[in-house]
Design a protein around this motif. Structure first.
Motif: not given
Length: 234
Positions: A89, A91, A130, A200-201, A203
């Motif tokens: 996860d 950021d 992502r 924004d993120s 994975d």
């Protein structure tokens, strides 16, 4: 990179379905360099903890070897394609910089058309994903490659996944084969340019050396894959 059946592992390769829907943070070494966070996802001197294999069409051989006096990851593909992936996860607001070193033995030759499925093989590639979760059509991936035929700086959509997966040629041809090449990328800037949206993120991070579409062979080495809050010194 051939298509897999629905529900198979093509999320890592063709990037057509939901990517890694259950995201796990898996054991990365974390260090603080002053105020800046650093996530060492590929410090192969410490082994392969957290990396998982995903096979698509035969198996690329991944192993830890000693090269130039240090332990690195070697990848060898002979008409095969499988990847290693690291789910986390991530950021990008905290660690927007991706850096690594790679080295290839050779490429597939300048006549290889990587924009077509028949030429969709790379001696070395690293990519970030992502996930769109169950909305798999929203999954995006940015794929940095050592290209055989595309010029450095070129960007194009995946021959299998279309616009949802963008490839960027950071190195091209065999002129630097046998040398370590170091790259530092601003993921947010690259993502914005590739997809026209903010990142924004993330994975996960993946790497792959594949040779199934061309039916050839390739060997590469990877080292020091890191995410950080500031661009590292070369």
């Amino acid at each position: 990179m051939r298509r897999s059946q629905a529900g198979g592992p093509e999320a890592m390769r063709g990037c057509r379905r939901r990517y890694w829907p259950a995201v796990l943070a898996m054991g990365a070494a974390v260090a603080l360099a002053g105020p800046e966070l650093e996530l060492r996802v590929g410090d192969f001197r410490q082994g392969l903890e957290g990396w998982q294999a995903r096979e698509f069409n035969g198996a690329t051989t991944y192993r830890l070897v000693t090269l130039d006096g240090e332990q690195v990851l070697e990848a060898e593909a002979d008409g095969a394609a499988s990847a290693l992936f690291y789910e986390a996860d991530i950021d990008p607001g905290q660690t927007p910089w991706l850096s690594w070193r790679w080295r290839v033995e050779s490429t597939f030759g300048p006549a290889t058309d990587e924009r077509r499925k028949s030429g969709d093989d790379y001696a070395a590639r690293i990519y970030v994903v992502r996930s769109g979760g169950w909305a798999w059509w929203r999954t995006r991936a940015l794929n940095y490659v050592w290209s055989s035929g595309q010029p450095e700086g070129a960007r194009w959509p995946s021959a299998y996944a279309g616009d949802n997966v963008q490839l960027i040629a950071l190195d091209s041809g065999a002129d630097r084969a046998g040398e370590w090449v170091h790259h530092v990328r601003d993921l947010r800037a690259d993502w914005r340019q590739a997809f026209g949206e903010e990142l924004d993120s993330l994975d996960g991070v993946a790497l792959m050396t594949d040779a199934d579409d061309t039916g050839g062979s390739a060997r590469a080495w990877y080292a020091d894959i890191r995410l950080s809050g500031a661009p590292p010194e070369r």
